[in-house]
Design an enzyme around this catalytic site. Sequence first.
Site, PDB file in Angstrom:
ATOM      1  N   GLU A  41     -52.860  12.847 -37.696  1.00 32.04           N
ATOM      2  CA  GLU A  41     -52.338  14.205 -37.822  1.00 32.04           C
ATOM      3  C   GLU A  41     -51.075  14.360 -36.986  1.00 32.04           C
ATOM      4  O   GLU A  41     -51.049  14.019 -35.807  1.00 32.04           O
ATOM      5  CB  GLU A  41     -53.414  15.184 -37.321  1.00 32.04           C
ATOM      6  CG  GLU A  41     -53.371  16.535 -37.964  1.00 32.04           C
ATOM      7  CD  GLU A  41     -53.835  16.538 -39.421  1.00 32.04           C
ATOM      8  OE1 GLU A  41     -53.644  17.583 -40.074  1.00 32.04           O
ATOM      9  OE2 GLU A  41     -54.364  15.523 -39.912  1.00 32.04           O
ATOM     10  N   LYS A  45     -60.780  18.711 -35.519  1.00 33.31           N
ATOM     11  CA  LYS A  45     -59.945  18.841 -36.719  1.00 33.31           C
ATOM     12  C   LYS A  45     -58.675  19.618 -36.360  1.00 33.31           C
ATOM     13  O   LYS A  45     -58.666  20.848 -36.345  1.00 33.31           O
ATOM     14  CB  LYS A  45     -60.726  19.549 -37.829  1.00 33.31           C
ATOM     15  CG  LYS A  45     -60.007  19.529 -39.165  1.00 33.31           C
ATOM     16  CD  LYS A  45     -60.877  20.120 -40.261  1.00 33.31           C
ATOM     17  CE  LYS A  45     -60.159  20.090 -41.595  1.00 33.31           C
ATOM     18  NZ  LYS A  45     -58.933  20.889 -41.606  1.00 33.31           N
ATOM     19  N   LYS A  88     -66.035  23.653 -40.647  1.00 31.35           N
ATOM     20  CA  LYS A  88     -64.986  24.636 -40.358  1.00 31.35           C
ATOM     21  C   LYS A  88     -65.550  25.755 -39.484  1.00 31.35           C
ATOM     22  O   LYS A  88     -66.608  26.317 -39.795  1.00 31.35           O
ATOM     23  CB  LYS A  88     -64.435  25.225 -41.664  1.00 31.35           C
ATOM     24  CG  LYS A  88     -63.765  24.218 -42.575  1.00 31.35           C
ATOM     25  CD  LYS A  88     -62.477  23.648 -41.997  1.00 31.35           C
ATOM     26  CE  LYS A  88     -61.319  24.592 -42.007  1.00 31.35           C
ATOM     27  NZ  LYS A  88     -60.688  24.762 -43.322  1.00 31.35           N
ATOM     28  N   ARG A 107     -49.139  13.059 -46.683  1.00 35.10           N
ATOM     29  CA  ARG A 107     -50.273  12.840 -47.592  1.00 35.10           C
ATOM     30  C   ARG A 107     -49.870  13.085 -49.038  1.00 35.10           C
ATOM     31  O   ARG A 107     -50.313  12.393 -49.946  1.00 35.10           O
ATOM     32  CB  ARG A 107     -51.437  13.764 -47.205  1.00 35.10           C
ATOM     33  CG  ARG A 107     -52.650  13.587 -48.106  1.00 35.10           C
ATOM     34  CD  ARG A 107     -53.802  14.522 -47.742  1.00 35.10           C
ATOM     35  NE  ARG A 107     -54.857  14.373 -48.713  1.00 35.10           N
ATOM     36  CZ  ARG A 107     -54.910  15.038 -49.876  1.00 35.10           C
ATOM     37  NH1 ARG A 107     -53.972  15.906 -50.183  1.00 35.10           N
ATOM     38  NH2 ARG A 107     -55.905  14.840 -50.715  1.00 35.10           N
ATOM     39  N   LEU A 127     -61.171  16.147 -47.627  1.00 39.02           N
ATOM     40  CA  LEU A 127     -62.571  16.294 -47.221  1.00 39.02           C
ATOM     41  C   LEU A 127     -63.187  17.550 -47.803  1.00 39.02           C
ATOM     42  O   LEU A 127     -62.528  18.578 -47.959  1.00 39.02           O
ATOM     43  CB  LEU A 127     -62.667  16.384 -45.690  1.00 39.02           C
ATOM     44  CG  LEU A 127     -62.294  15.133 -44.897  1.00 39.02           C
ATOM     45  CD1 LEU A 127     -62.307  15.453 -43.415  1.00 39.02           C
ATOM     46  CD2 LEU A 127     -63.251  13.998 -45.194  1.00 39.02           C
ATOM     47  N   LYS A 146     -67.843  11.842 -39.492  1.00 35.97           N
ATOM     48  CA  LYS A 146     -67.783  10.661 -40.361  1.00 35.97           C
ATOM     49  C   LYS A 146     -68.970   9.746 -40.081  1.00 35.97           C
ATOM     50  O   LYS A 146     -69.357   9.577 -38.929  1.00 35.97           O
ATOM     51  CB  LYS A 146     -66.503   9.860 -40.097  1.00 35.97           C
ATOM     52  CG  LYS A 146     -65.224  10.606 -40.358  1.00 35.97           C
ATOM     53  CD  LYS A 146     -64.030   9.805 -39.851  1.00 35.97           C
ATOM     54  CE  LYS A 146     -62.749  10.601 -40.031  1.00 35.97           C
ATOM     55  NZ  LYS A 146     -61.628   9.969 -39.319  1.00 35.97           N
TER      56      LYS A 146
END
Length: 253
Positions: A108, A50, A248, A71, A18, A224
Amino acid sequence: VIQEGFKVIRHRQKMLSLDNVYSLEELKKWGQRVGKGLAGQEVEYVVELKIDGLSANLTYENGLLVSGATRGDGENGEDVTANIKTIRSIPLRLTGGKTPELIEIRGEVYLGLNDFQAINKERKEEGEAIFANPRNAASGSLKLLDAAITAKRNLNFLAHSLGEVRGMSFSSHWEALRRFKEYGVRVNSENRLCKNLDAVFEFCASWQKNRRRLNYDIDGVVIKVNSLEQEEILGQTLKSPRWATAYKFPAHQ
């Protein structure tokens, strides 16, 4: 980076990284670009905390977990299936009625703060180097070559997105998250469906202030576009997922 000792698994759909925004002003500009890209259509958003962990891709065939991968570089990941199967919040078989012929569920892998502290206490007592943060501890634990040790680390998993699907269709992220829960896959209860950007801003500001009350580390909020059809329109001409961004939190807070 793929570590030696693990086989490589190729993701059926790329796991894209992202883009980040670092202020609500930048987030507003991202929202304006989304609106422009969709020629002024109304847009709903899904917002998710996040979590500062390690991304993983779970592949289920006819409801059965057949592989779990990191990933990696986004196209290829490490085959950590044996370790993934030790995580109690990841079902070996999907429940809740009809399941797709194939589905990639992404999420995650992370450590709760209390488990992180317990691991570091034990390592210190045994004269081993302690982990710098929960993310490093989760990553190190998932990539152990001995699944029996991974099983003792009490790793957790929260699903956040969809990869390849065969034999079923989804119209939105929110529908996919709801379906994951029905399948018995853990989804963060703090996720929200927002009807507009103002609601997204409120969510971001609230969690920036209240993040310390969680038992896991978060470093921001992922936003999203909810509609998968709109996502496709936005993603057609760009390699990066323009339909999603990560807000962030300021590092000093």
